[in-house]
Design a protein around this motif. Structure first.
Motif, PDB file in Angstrom:
ATOM      1  N   SER A   1       2.026  27.499  -2.831  1.00 19.03           N
ATOM      2  CA  SER A   1       3.209  27.657  -1.996  1.00 19.03           C
ATOM      3  C   SER A   1       3.449  29.116  -1.657  1.00 19.03           C
ATOM      4  O   SER A   1       3.459  29.978  -2.530  1.00 19.03           O
ATOM      5  CB  SER A   1       4.431  27.102  -2.738  1.00 19.03           C
ATOM      6  N   MET A   2       3.674  29.380  -0.387  1.00 19.83           N
ATOM      7  CA  MET A   2       3.900  30.764   0.058  1.00 19.83           C
ATOM      8  C   MET A   2       5.392  31.059   0.203  1.00 19.83           C
ATOM      9  O   MET A   2       5.777  32.060   0.793  1.00 19.83           O
ATOM     10  CB  MET A   2       3.185  31.008   1.394  1.00 19.83           C
ATOM     11  N   ARG A   3       6.250  30.163  -0.320  1.00 24.89           N
ATOM     12  CA  ARG A   3       7.698  30.441  -0.283  1.00 24.89           C
ATOM     13  C   ARG A   3       8.012  31.673  -1.127  1.00 24.89           C
ATOM     14  O   ARG A   3       7.262  31.979  -2.058  1.00 24.89           O
ATOM     15  CB  ARG A   3       8.451  29.242  -0.861  1.00 24.89           C
ATOM     16  N   PRO A   4       9.124  32.372  -0.830  1.00 25.51           N
ATOM     17  CA  PRO A   4       9.480  33.509  -1.693  1.00 25.51           C
ATOM     18  C   PRO A   4       9.741  33.000  -3.121  1.00 25.51           C
ATOM     19  O   PRO A   4      10.365  31.958  -3.292  1.00 25.51           O
ATOM     20  CB  PRO A   4      10.780  34.034  -1.071  1.00 25.51           C
ATOM     21  N   ARG A   5       9.232  33.748  -4.108  1.00 29.54           N
ATOM     22  CA  ARG A   5       9.368  33.305  -5.499  1.00 29.54           C
ATOM     23  C   ARG A   5      10.778  33.602  -6.031  1.00 29.54           C
ATOM     24  O   ARG A   5      11.320  34.678  -5.778  1.00 29.54           O
ATOM     25  CB  ARG A   5       8.341  34.023  -6.367  1.00 29.54           C
TER      26      ARG A   5
ATOM     27  N   SER B   1       9.932  25.752   7.995  1.00 34.41           N
ATOM     28  CA  SER B   1      11.000  26.462   8.718  1.00 34.41           C
ATOM     29  C   SER B   1      11.877  27.245   7.750  1.00 34.41           C
ATOM     30  O   SER B   1      12.302  28.373   8.054  1.00 34.41           O
ATOM     31  CB  SER B   1      11.886  25.481   9.490  1.00 34.41           C
ATOM     32  N   SER B   2      12.136  26.656   6.581  1.00 33.93           N
ATOM     33  CA  SER B   2      12.995  27.336   5.618  1.00 33.93           C
ATOM     34  C   SER B   2      12.307  28.606   5.110  1.00 33.93           C
ATOM     35  O   SER B   2      12.912  29.683   5.036  1.00 33.93           O
ATOM     36  CB  SER B   2      13.293  26.353   4.484  1.00 33.93           C
ATOM     37  N   THR B   3      11.017  28.482   4.808  1.00 39.38           N
ATOM     38  CA  THR B   3      10.260  29.629   4.311  1.00 39.38           C
ATOM     39  C   THR B   3      10.280  30.770   5.335  1.00 39.38           C
ATOM     40  O   THR B   3      10.526  31.934   4.993  1.00 39.38           O
ATOM     41  CB  THR B   3       8.794  29.187   4.051  1.00 39.38           C
ATOM     42  N   VAL B   4      10.055  30.424   6.589  1.00 39.52           N
ATOM     43  CA  VAL B   4       9.982  31.459   7.626  1.00 39.52           C
ATOM     44  C   VAL B   4      11.362  32.088   7.863  1.00 39.52           C
ATOM     45  O   VAL B   4      11.476  33.305   8.050  1.00 39.52           O
ATOM     46  CB  VAL B   4       9.392  30.866   8.934  1.00 39.52           C
TER      47      VAL B   4
END
Ligand code: HEM
Length: 468
Positions: A453-457, A273-276
């Motif tokens: 991980s697809m989170r923003p870098r 949820s945080s990533t999105v």
């Protein structure tokens, strides 16, 4: 007398289809050097272009067959557990969730536990979480100044943990032990490294911290459950739901099981949820026209009537919904969904060929390719929320795609159970930001973190000013 039959007397044998085409690679290491130099995503894309929608990549002795797009994914997503196994690829979660839950238990017990999840995440229950979510969001952003610069990633992580501790873990945690539980969860999930995939019980310092954190969490939740039962107090949160759940034979859930299921829900729902949320904000902040449409929608529904925010109003925010959905298409939370073929099967590629996939083969549905197929999505690299609007409905993928054209939440048997909950909390956060602040992206538009991980870098620095 027995007459020996010549080969030509035997009924004609239908030749088994050939194995899927394979990417060329160096002996032993296979495509590993290409993955190291160009990245996994690029290699999958190249091979899809070259070999079609069904192909195999080999690397360091591991063979993975990729099934791209709705045409080739039906068996992958819809076959029963006896054909396509999920437990194998998620075994790594056992020391995190703990014994007695999830992928540590037999299929019948796991199905029962999934029934508990489904019950606690259904719309009638989600309605009750809107006000606590709004309360947390208003309280959190109320502490921001009139203007400033923040790392949006860090802020959203913290806020979602506050929401989770109220709606999932219960007010005892939210009010008295938020810091302790947050850091225990951090240690628990932080215990998942590349080495854990192969040796989950290796006594590394991170694994030891993980095990200590898991044991302490069980103590905490068993104590809270005991205190609630002892005093007859009933709360409106998921902890209560899971405590009150009963197996088919009438057995109550244990403290260990309740802890494991709460951890499983956090594991599935927090980072995703945080990533999105952050990718959606990033996309809106770099697309002024869509940002204005999203703000106008908020004005229509809520400005000056904030007290009316409820489940139904959130459902009406169609444009915001499409922005979140479109951000997930461009930035799926995982590169691919994995399974293992328990039995061999035949699969037809979109291009027409048929292939045999052997039993035991690791299978992958690469979201990073599925979500950008140009015959499903027009101008697939463009952030265009209205591609999901009535009339276009590109997520339906045309005839025959079923539920497989848009798989950001998975599909079929194991489709995400928290989709409604996720949209709800993301909308509550973004709706507040859109109404109350003018935001500007200060750091460059980020790349995804890494292969896993697809989170923003890196940091996502955003400046804010309270709206007039
Ligand atoms: C935007 C946020 C989210 C995204 C993108 C997302 C995505 C996914 C995906 C792709 C799967 C399928 C995994 C697979 O097939 O191997 C999945 C499964 C699941 N998700 Fe989510 N998820 C999100 C939020 C949540 C939340 C908030 C919860 C619960 C509070 C949740 C609970 C679950 C559960 C329980 C499953 C397992 C279903 C099963 O195995 O039958 N998810 N999710």
């Amino acid at each position: 007398a027995k007459v020996a039959r010549s080969r030509t007397d035997l009924p004609p044998k239908t030749a088994a289809p050939p194995p899927p085409p394979e990417a060329k690679g160096a002996p032993l290491v296979g495509v590993f050097p290409a993955v190291l130099s160009r990245g996994l995503q690029a290699v999958i894309r190249e091979q899809h272009r070259e070999l079609g929608s069904v192909f195999t990549l080999r690397s360091l002795g591991l063979a993975v067959t990729f099934l791209v797009g709705p045409e080739s994914s039906g068996h992958f997503f819809h076959a029963p557990e006896s054909e396509i196994a999920i437990d194998d690829v998620y075994k790594v979660t056992v020391p995190i969730f703990g014994r007695g839950v999830g992928y540590d238990v037999d299929l019948d017990t796991r199905n029962e536990q999934h029934r508990f999840f489904a019950k606690t995440l259904r719309p009638a229950k989600l309605r009750r979480h809107v006000h606590p979510m709004v309360h947390e969001v208003e309280d959190f952003f109320g502490k921001w100044g009139n203007s400033g610069v923040v790392d949006l990633k860090e802020e959203v992580d913290h806020l979602l943990m506050l929401i989770a501790s109220r709606c999932l873990l219960g007010k005892e945690v939210r009010e008295n032990m938020f810091d302790e539980v947050s850091s225990l969860l951090h240690e628990l999930i932080g215990g998942l490294h590349l080495v854990s995939m192969f040796f989950p019980y290796l006594p590394t310092p991170a694994h030891r911290r993980r095990d200590r954190a898991r044991a302490r969490l069980e103590e905490i939740f068993s104590e809270i459950a005991g205190a609630r039962r002892g005093s007859g107090r009933v709360e409106d949160d998921m902890l209560q739901e899971l405590m009150d759940s009963r197996y088919g034979d009438g057995r109550a859930t244990t403290g260990a099981e309740v802890t494991g299921m709460l951890v499983a829900l956090l594991f599935a729902g927090q980072h995703t949820s945080s990533t999105v949320t952050v990718w959606t904000a990033l996309r809106l902040l770099t697309h002024p026209t869509h940002l204005h449409t999203a703000m106008a929608e908020q004005e229509e529904w809520l400005v000056g009537k904030e007290e009316q925010i409820d489940y139904d109003v959130l459902q009406q925010m169609g444009f915001l919904h499409r922005c979140i959905k479109e951000a997930m298409r461009l930035h799926p939370v995982t590169q691919m969904i994995l399974r293992r073929a328990r039995r061999g099967f035949a699969v037809r590629a979109k291009e027409g060929g048929e292939y045999s996939v052997p039993a035991g083969r690791l299978l992958a549905s690469p979201l990073v390719v599925n979500n950008l197929l140009p015959y499903v999505y027009k101008d697939p690299h463009v952030f265009d929320p209205d591609r999901f609007a009535a009339g276009r409905a590109e997520d339906k993928g045309g005839a025959g795609a079923g539920d497989l054209a848009y798989v950001a939440f998975g599909a079929g048997k194991h489709a995400c159970m928290g989709e409604g909950y996720a949209y709800q909390q993301i909308k509550v956060i973004l709706s507040h930001l859109l109404r109350k602040f003018e935001l500007k992206l200060e750091s460059p538009f980020p790349e995804p973190e890494n292969m896993l991980s697809m989170r923003p870098r890196g940091e996502v620095m955003v400046s804010y000013r309270r709206s007039e």
